[in-house]
Design a protein around this motif. Structure first.
Motif, PDB file in Angstrom:
ATOM      1  N   SER A  13       0.882  -1.128   0.105  1.00 45.28           N
ATOM      2  CA  SER A  13      -0.004   0.008  -0.062  1.00 45.28           C
ATOM      3  C   SER A  13       0.909   1.320   0.020  1.00 45.28           C
ATOM      4  O   SER A  13       0.558   2.360  -0.748  1.00 45.28           O
ATOM      5  CB  SER A  13      -0.992  -0.110   1.136  1.00 45.28           C
ATOM      6  OG  SER A  13      -1.695   1.143   1.081  1.00 45.28           O
ATOM      7  N   MET A  14       1.882   1.027   0.904  1.00 48.16           N
ATOM      8  CA  MET A  14       3.001   2.353   0.956  1.00 48.16           C
ATOM      9  C   MET A  14       3.579   2.550  -0.456  1.00 48.16           C
ATOM     10  O   MET A  14       3.728   3.815  -0.876  1.00 48.16           O
ATOM     11  CB  MET A  14       3.800   2.378   1.936  1.00 48.16           C
ATOM     12  CG  MET A  14       3.000   2.170   3.453  1.00 48.16           C
ATOM     13  SD  MET A  14       4.464   1.994   4.657  1.00 48.16           S
ATOM     14  CE  MET A  14       5.553   3.234   4.200  1.00 48.16           C
ATOM     15  N   ARG A  17       1.205   3.970  -3.001  1.00 51.08           N
ATOM     16  CA  ARG A  17       0.994   5.746  -2.848  1.00 51.08           C
ATOM     17  C   ARG A  17       2.209   6.334  -3.312  1.00 51.08           C
ATOM     18  O   ARG A  17       2.205   7.418  -3.854  1.00 51.08           O
ATOM     19  CB  ARG A  17       0.844   5.793  -1.357  1.00 51.08           C
ATOM     20  CG  ARG A  17       0.376   7.219  -0.949  1.00 51.08           C
ATOM     21  CD  ARG A  17       0.314   7.470   0.445  1.00 51.08           C
ATOM     22  NE  ARG A  17      -1.068   6.728   0.815  1.00 51.08           N
ATOM     23  CZ  ARG A  17      -0.995   5.625   1.567  1.00 51.08           C
ATOM     24  NH1 ARG A  17       0.239   5.335   2.044  1.00 51.08           N
ATOM     25  NH2 ARG A  17      -1.980   5.257   1.888  1.00 51.08           N
ATOM     26  N   THR A  18       3.438   5.767  -2.931  1.00 51.08           N
ATOM     27  CA  THR A  18       4.749   6.350  -3.533  1.00 51.08           C
ATOM     28  C   THR A  18       4.601   6.516  -4.922  1.00 51.08           C
ATOM     29  O   THR A  18       5.232   7.475  -5.681  1.00 51.08           O
ATOM     30  CB  THR A  18       5.753   5.628  -2.881  1.00 51.08           C
ATOM     31  OG1 THR A  18       5.874   5.635  -1.427  1.00 51.08           O
ATOM     32  CG2 THR A  18       7.297   6.378  -3.391  1.00 51.08           C
ATOM     33  N   GLY A  20       2.422   6.660  -6.885  1.00 54.57           N
ATOM     34  CA  GLY A  20       1.288   7.815  -7.497  1.00 54.57           C
ATOM     35  C   GLY A  20      -0.051   7.105  -7.746  1.00 54.57           C
ATOM     36  O   GLY A  20      -0.833   7.524  -8.357  1.00 54.57           O
ATOM     37  N   SER A  23      -4.078   7.807  -3.979  1.00 51.85           N
ATOM     38  CA  SER A  23      -4.041   9.214  -3.420  1.00 51.85           C
ATOM     39  C   SER A  23      -3.723   9.229  -2.101  1.00 51.85           C
ATOM     40  O   SER A  23      -3.517   8.244  -1.272  1.00 51.85           O
ATOM     41  CB  SER A  23      -5.552   9.752  -3.447  1.00 51.85           C
ATOM     42  OG  SER A  23      -6.584   8.886  -2.733  1.00 51.85           O
ATOM     43  N   SER A  24      -3.309  10.444  -1.613  1.00 47.07           N
ATOM     44  CA  SER A  24      -2.725  10.595  -0.269  1.00 47.07           C
ATOM     45  C   SER A  24      -3.692   9.871   1.017  1.00 47.07           C
ATOM     46  O   SER A  24      -2.991   9.606   1.791  1.00 47.07           O
ATOM     47  CB  SER A  24      -2.446  12.012  -0.063  1.00 47.07           C
ATOM     48  OG  SER A  24      -3.560  12.554  -0.002  1.00 47.07           O
ATOM     49  N   ASP A  25      -4.982   9.955   0.649  1.00 49.63           N
ATOM     50  CA  ASP A  25      -5.640   9.667   1.720  1.00 49.63           C
ATOM     51  C   ASP A  25      -6.390   8.141   1.458  1.00 49.63           C
ATOM     52  O   ASP A  25      -7.116   7.817   2.318  1.00 49.63           O
ATOM     53  CB  ASP A  25      -6.896  10.696   1.887  1.00 49.63           C
ATOM     54  CG  ASP A  25      -7.811  10.870   0.825  1.00 49.63           C
ATOM     55  OD1 ASP A  25      -7.245  10.292  -0.208  1.00 49.63           O
ATOM     56  OD2 ASP A  25      -9.014  11.541   0.872  1.00 49.63           O
ATOM     57  N   GLU A  26      -5.699   7.467   0.452  1.00 46.49           N
ATOM     58  CA  GLU A  26      -6.154   6.341   0.196  1.00 46.49           C
ATOM     59  C   GLU A  26      -5.331   5.014   0.506  1.00 46.49           C
ATOM     60  O   GLU A  26      -4.093   5.366   0.360  1.00 46.49           O
ATOM     61  CB  GLU A  26      -6.437   6.169  -1.419  1.00 46.49           C
ATOM     62  CG  GLU A  26      -7.128   4.915  -2.037  1.00 46.49           C
ATOM     63  CD  GLU A  26      -7.229   4.961  -3.508  1.00 46.49           C
ATOM     64  OE1 GLU A  26      -8.342   4.426  -4.032  1.00 46.49           O
ATOM     65  OE2 GLU A  26      -6.498   5.985  -4.329  1.00 46.49           O
ATOM     66  N   THR A  47      -9.190  -0.894  -2.070  1.00 45.63           N
ATOM     67  CA  THR A  47      -9.447   0.111  -1.240  1.00 45.63           C
ATOM     68  C   THR A  47     -11.184   0.360  -1.110  1.00 45.63           C
ATOM     69  O   THR A  47     -11.718  -0.445  -1.296  1.00 45.63           O
ATOM     70  CB  THR A  47      -8.922   1.412  -2.155  1.00 45.63           C
ATOM     71  OG1 THR A  47      -9.901   1.828  -3.087  1.00 45.63           O
ATOM     72  CG2 THR A  47      -7.559   1.277  -2.869  1.00 45.63           C
TER      73      THR A  47
END
Length: 332
Positions: A13-14, A17-18, A20, A23-26, A47
């Protein structure tokens, strides 16, 4: 990079996010297996608002960890998704490419639903009229693929994967004591085939065409490379989707057609049914049906005597008949 397994949910998951991809809150809330995943690790990520597929190549065959496999196959698959983007009929029957991180050998794809693959067709005793539309769609897609032009051919040499596949199609099935877990009732015919020097020589000649070492009359095309029911997904909206082009290469179109014919045979299609199904395939310049039939024959032999066994619902007598027929077909 954490291995693409459900237990590594937080790290994956991290990473997404890195990259892209989230999203920042996903965050990914759940990871689960997405199909059998013969060659690669493939997970469905969920998600709170969507799902998508993550696919990672590892330095071995996911289903057979004892068999080494080139990690760069995921790059070829990514090239394939990009190559078909300009062709609507091809694109619509494949998942959309959502992202690719070559440094992690990680591909992000559209989730096209939880429909099963089509390996269940081997349970048929004959061609199912209800599926005729599905097979027509598959043939049309294959024709569109073989007609595709204006893409970067250099991205599809795929030499390492072809070398791996070559061994398992044209060599290993015809080796004595090859270690394959074949039907015990086929032991006698297996030895006969594996000591048949003319058959071994014919297989070797086909293998040279597959590897691109021997010329052929037909115009080279972009091939899927593994066009069989494990690469076809049932889809509620479109009927069928095509996946897993990691074996794709630029070569003889007769190979894809031959593999398709072999698996229609395993599904119980008669010769008349097969020819009727192929009616919508517009052959490329120089296409030789006799070569396609020889490729079909070697695919039948390798699926019965090689490592990559199928969930065939057939008697020992039927399997022996298929093998004897294939032995005749290869001389066509």
């Amino acid at each position: 990079m954490a291995d693409l397994v459900p237990e590594n949910l937080q790290a994956i998951s991290m990473l997404c996010r890195t990259l892209g991809w989230l999203s920042s809150d996903e965050a990914i809330l759940r990871l689960s297996q997405a199909g059998e995943g013969n060659m690669n690790r493939t997970l469905r990520a969920e998600t709170g608002s969507r799902t998508f597929i993550l696919k990672q190549s590892v330095p071995y065959v996911a289903k057979y960890p004892q068999i080494a496999a080139p990690e760069q196959r995921i790059v070829v698959e990514d090239h394939f998704y990009q190559a078909i983007q300009a062709d609507g009929p091809l694109r619509i029957r494949m998942p959309r490419r959502l992202g690719f991180a070559p440094e992690f050998r990680l591909l992000m794809l559209e989730d096209v639903g939880r429909g099963a693959d089509m390996l269940g067709v081997y349970a048929n005793t004959g061609s199912d009229a209800g599926d005729r539309g599905v097979y027509t769609a598959l043939v049309y897609w294959l024709w569109r693929l073989h007609s595709l032009r204006n893409f970067d051919v250099t991205g599809f040499t795929n030499e390492a994967m072809r070398a791996l596949n070559h061994a398992h199609i044209f060599v290993i099935p015809l080796q004595v004591d090859n270690g394959a877990a074949i039907d015990p009732s086929l032991a006698e015919i297996a030895v006969r085939f594996q000591t048949d020097t003319p058959l071994i020589d014919l297989a070797a000649a086909l293998g040279e065409i597959y590897l691109g070492n021997t010329t052929h009359a037909s115009q080279p095309c972009l091939l899927h490379g593994d066009f069989y029911p494990g690469s076809w997904l049932r889809n509620e909206r479109l009927g069928v989707m095509i996946i897993d082009p990691e074996f794709a290469f630029f070569g003889a179109p007769e190979f894809d057609v031959g593999v398709f014919v072999a698996h229609l045979t395993f599904a119980g299609f008669s010769q008349q049914d097969i020819m009727g199904t192929l009616r919508s395939y517009v052959t490329p310049a120089g296409f030789e049906y006799s070569l396609a039939i020889r490729f079909a024959a070697i695919e039948i032999i390798r699926r019965l005597l090689g490592v990559a066994q199928l969930p065939l619902q057939a008697s020992s007598e039927q399997k022996r008949t298929w093998l004897e027929t294939a032995r005749m077909m290869i001389n066509s």
